[in-house]
Design an enzyme around this catalytic site. Structure first.
Site, PDB file in Angstrom:
ATOM      1  N   SER A 262       1.109  -0.818   0.279  1.00 57.07           N
ATOM      2  CA  SER A 262       0.064   0.036  -0.027  1.00 57.07           C
ATOM      3  C   SER A 262       1.026   1.218   0.066  1.00 57.07           C
ATOM      4  O   SER A 262       2.181   1.314  -0.469  1.00 57.07           O
ATOM      5  CB  SER A 262      -0.748   0.203   1.061  1.00 57.07           C
ATOM      6  OG  SER A 262      -0.273   0.602   2.687  1.00 57.07           O
ATOM      7  N   LYS A 263      -0.122   2.357   0.259  1.00 56.75           N
ATOM      8  CA  LYS A 263       0.724   3.500  -0.503  1.00 56.75           C
ATOM      9  C   LYS A 263       1.663   3.651   1.314  1.00 56.75           C
ATOM     10  O   LYS A 263       2.566   4.360   0.632  1.00 56.75           O
ATOM     11  CB  LYS A 263       0.125   4.836  -0.564  1.00 56.75           C
ATOM     12  CG  LYS A 263       0.630   6.663  -0.657  1.00 56.75           C
ATOM     13  CD  LYS A 263      -0.517   7.421  -0.750  1.00 56.75           C
ATOM     14  CE  LYS A 263      -0.798   8.164  -0.057  1.00 56.75           C
ATOM     15  NZ  LYS A 263       0.106   8.982   1.031  1.00 56.75           N
ATOM     16  N   ARG A 264       0.820   2.798   2.119  1.00 57.53           N
ATOM     17  CA  ARG A 264       1.568   3.980   3.627  1.00 57.53           C
ATOM     18  C   ARG A 264       2.738   2.995   3.365  1.00 57.53           C
ATOM     19  O   ARG A 264       3.487   3.645   4.465  1.00 57.53           O
ATOM     20  CB  ARG A 264       0.498   3.209   4.925  1.00 57.53           C
ATOM     21  CG  ARG A 264      -0.109   4.166   5.369  1.00 57.53           C
ATOM     22  CD  ARG A 264      -0.981   4.256   6.415  1.00 57.53           C
ATOM     23  NE  ARG A 264      -2.283   3.483   5.719  1.00 57.53           N
ATOM     24  CZ  ARG A 264      -2.785   2.269   6.374  1.00 57.53           C
ATOM     25  NH1 ARG A 264      -2.041   1.628   7.054  1.00 57.53           N
ATOM     26  NH2 ARG A 264      -4.438   1.998   5.057  1.00 57.53           N
ATOM     27  N   ASP A 267       5.559   4.601   2.598  1.00 58.45           N
ATOM     28  CA  ASP A 267       5.332   6.017   2.856  1.00 58.45           C
ATOM     29  C   ASP A 267       6.408   5.361   3.993  1.00 58.45           C
ATOM     30  O   ASP A 267       6.980   6.546   4.786  1.00 58.45           O
ATOM     31  CB  ASP A 267       4.250   6.328   3.997  1.00 58.45           C
ATOM     32  CG  ASP A 267       4.073   7.174   2.351  1.00 58.45           C
ATOM     33  OD1 ASP A 267       4.123   7.171   1.607  1.00 58.45           O
ATOM     34  OD2 ASP A 267       2.649   7.314   2.875  1.00 58.45           O
ATOM     35  N   TYR A 274       3.716   5.529  -5.869  1.00 57.46           N
ATOM     36  CA  TYR A 274       3.003   6.065  -7.418  1.00 57.46           C
ATOM     37  C   TYR A 274       3.852   5.784  -8.852  1.00 57.46           C
ATOM     38  O   TYR A 274       4.951   6.181  -8.240  1.00 57.46           O
ATOM     39  CB  TYR A 274       2.142   6.967  -7.054  1.00 57.46           C
ATOM     40  CG  TYR A 274       1.272   7.084  -6.012  1.00 57.46           C
ATOM     41  CD1 TYR A 274       0.586   5.815  -5.187  1.00 57.46           C
ATOM     42  CD2 TYR A 274       0.728   8.145  -5.097  1.00 57.46           C
ATOM     43  CE1 TYR A 274      -0.748   6.158  -4.986  1.00 57.46           C
ATOM     44  CE2 TYR A 274      -0.493   8.356  -4.036  1.00 57.46           C
ATOM     45  CZ  TYR A 274      -1.390   7.276  -3.832  1.00 57.46           C
ATOM     46  OH  TYR A 274      -1.931   7.384  -3.655  1.00 57.46           O
TER      47      TYR A 274
END
Ligand code: GLU
Length: 509
Positions: A262-264, A267, A274
């Site tokens: 996931s994007k999390r 991060d 992305y």
């Protein structure tokens, strides 16, 4: 099981934000399959859920595809014979199919209000609108025909739900997974048409795949549980003979293999998820993309292709054209593919080395400009980049590795000088600096000969002078061969740097 009809595949993102690398991979596999079979690659924007609409997301998706070199043959930005390609512009086509299903007895009106359903969910956490519950709810199966007419007449809000058959097994042949079976009792009566008259994803996807004559659906594995609903809709509305073939792509997993990336995770672990920078128009927050992180599209696409597929030969570096030739669905893996950022960087390094620098000159310039580093003409810049590209993994590394060609070092790594400096060496460098005046043509080999001569006069070895020389020209213990650096810096600049360093070193020697 290749059908004889024209190959038409679609990438059908919802414009809800940044484009996850899993999404780009879905687009890529669709693209490769279409190109390989001389088919069409279609971009369809699935924006029927107005509550999730994010301004700018569609344009962003189009730019991402462009950056990756995945050019659609039909799409909202270029049109095509099956348009419009934005579902919000096709609103009027869907409702009739939902009503047709009601008439056929495969769907029904449901008048339960969101509050009523919410209350049920609170009472029964596992509540599903399905064969076991629909008999007690407010819908056209439980109400009399008269009541239904009355409700419709008075304009009561309703949704249309599919009536999932009981005790049926739905089978599909998935091109990646083989035979897959679904038990209809496990699937709820999905909403097909919402109270605002807009279709849900389930209805819109089937109607559009039919109207756009899609031959194969390649999509993420997360859509597999919805497939039985889609298969039934195909059967009821258009006949299974027209149904596309299915291929559900394996998930892209977190580096530790636990769960979907996931994007999390990105991060948290410090890597992009992305394709390109995405700025959320509501919060203004920007999420880093592979492009801005310094990835070449060739590397990004190559890396993605191999996340879940290989051609069996062990080859890892492929151009997009080679991928088109080599790609086959049979070799897509069934199990999830672990994302490995180090491996992603390895691909980038390989592509930086392989491509002529001209190819990414403009991108590298952006990085230099961001740091306000003054650049010379393109020709010199290209020679510099060529000399240091072996050392660069991300495009931003060109700054660290190449900045000193354009900006003289302000500080020096004096640890080297403190160990090696001597009056003899000072003399040798002074002598050499003067001798450089005569060096013609200004080429690495001649510059080196002059240094050897100066070293010998002071009974020094050339090798002892190399590291101090590097510190003079570069500032630190890195960079390409030092005489090549001098050649590129030019005579005037090289001599200036030596003189400046000699002053600084004599204070510390
Ligand atoms: N709109 C869906 C998505 O956002 C497409 C799923 C499909 O390809 O059927 O992923």
């Amino acid at each position: 099981m290749m059908s004889s009809r024209e190959i038409r595949v679609r990438f059908a993102p919802s414009p809800t934000g940044g484009l996850h690398l899993g999404g780009v991979r879905t687009a890529l596999y669709n693209f490769l399959f279409a190109r390989k079979h001389q088919g069409k690659f279609i971009l369809r924007i699935e924006d029927t859920d107005q509550t999730r609409f994010v301004p700018g997301a569609e344009e962003y998706i189009i730019r991402c595809l462009e950056w990756c070199g995945l050019k659609p043959d039909e799409g909202p930005h270029i049109g095509g014979p099956f348009g419009p390609y934005r579902q919000s512009e096709r609103k009027n086509v869907y409702a009739q199919y939902a009503h047709q299903l009601v008439e056929q007895g495969h769907a029904y009106y449901a008048f339960d209000t969101p509050e009523e359903l919410e209350a049920l969910r609170r009472q029964q956490p596992n509540f599903q609108y399905d064969a076991t519950t629909r008999g007690q709810l407010k819908n056209s199966l439980t109400l009399s025909a008269k009541e239904v007419q009355h409700y419709l007449h008075e304009g009561r809000p309703y949704v249309i739900r599919i009536r999932m058959p009981e005790n049926k097994t739905i089978r599909i042949h998935d091109l990646i997974r083989g035979e897959v079976e679904f038990d209809t009792n496990q699937v709820d009566d999905k909403v097909l048409l919402k109270a605002d008259g807009m279709p849900t994803y389930h209805l819109a996807v089937v109607v559009d795949d039919y109207l756009m004559q899609i031959s194969h659906v390649f999509r993420g594995e997360e859509w597999l549980p919805s497939t039985p609903v889609h298969v039934l809709l195909w059967e009821y509305l258009f006949g299974k003979a027209h149904m596309p073939e299915w291929a559900h792509l394996p998930l892209i997993l977190r580096p530790d293999g636990h769960g979907k990336l996931s994007k999390r995770d990105g991060d948290r672990l410090g890597f992009p998820v992305y394709a390109m920078d995405w700025t959320d128009p509501f919060t203004g927050e920007t999420t880093r993309g592979f492009r801005e992180m310094g990835f070449l599209p060739e590397a990004f696409v190559n890396m993605l292709a191999l996340l879940g597929w290989n051609d069996g030969s062990g080859q890892e570096i492929f151009t997009l054209d080679e991928l088109v030739t080599r790609f086959s669905i049979e070799r897509i893996h069934k199990s999830g593919a672990r994302f490995d950022f180090e491996k992603a960087k390895w691909f980038n390094h390989e592509w930086i080395k392989r491509l002529p620098v001209k190819h990414y000159l403009e991108e590298v310039k952006i990085f230099f400009k961001q740091q306000h580093i003054p650049l010379s003409d393109d020709e010199k810049l290209m020679r510099v980049l060529e000399l240091i590209k072996e050392r660069c993994t991300l495009l931003g590394d060109f700054i660290e590795q190449g900045k000193f060609f354009f900006v003289a070092p302000e500080t020096y790594d004096l640890s080297v000088i403190q160990k090696k400096w001597s009056p003899g060496m000072q003399a040798a460098f002074e002598e050499w600096e003067k001798a450089l005046e005569q060096v013609e043509p200004w080429e690495a080999e001649n510059i080196e000969h002059a240094l050897i001569a100066a070293a010998e006069k002071q009974e020094l070895k050339k090798n002892d002078m190399l590291l101090p020389l590097r510190i003079m020209l570069v500032g630190g213990k890195f960079g390409p061969p030092v005489f090549q650096i001098a050649e590129l810096l030019g005579k005037v600049e090289t001599r200036q740097r030596i003189r400046k360093a000699l002053v600084a070193f004599s204070r510390h020697g």
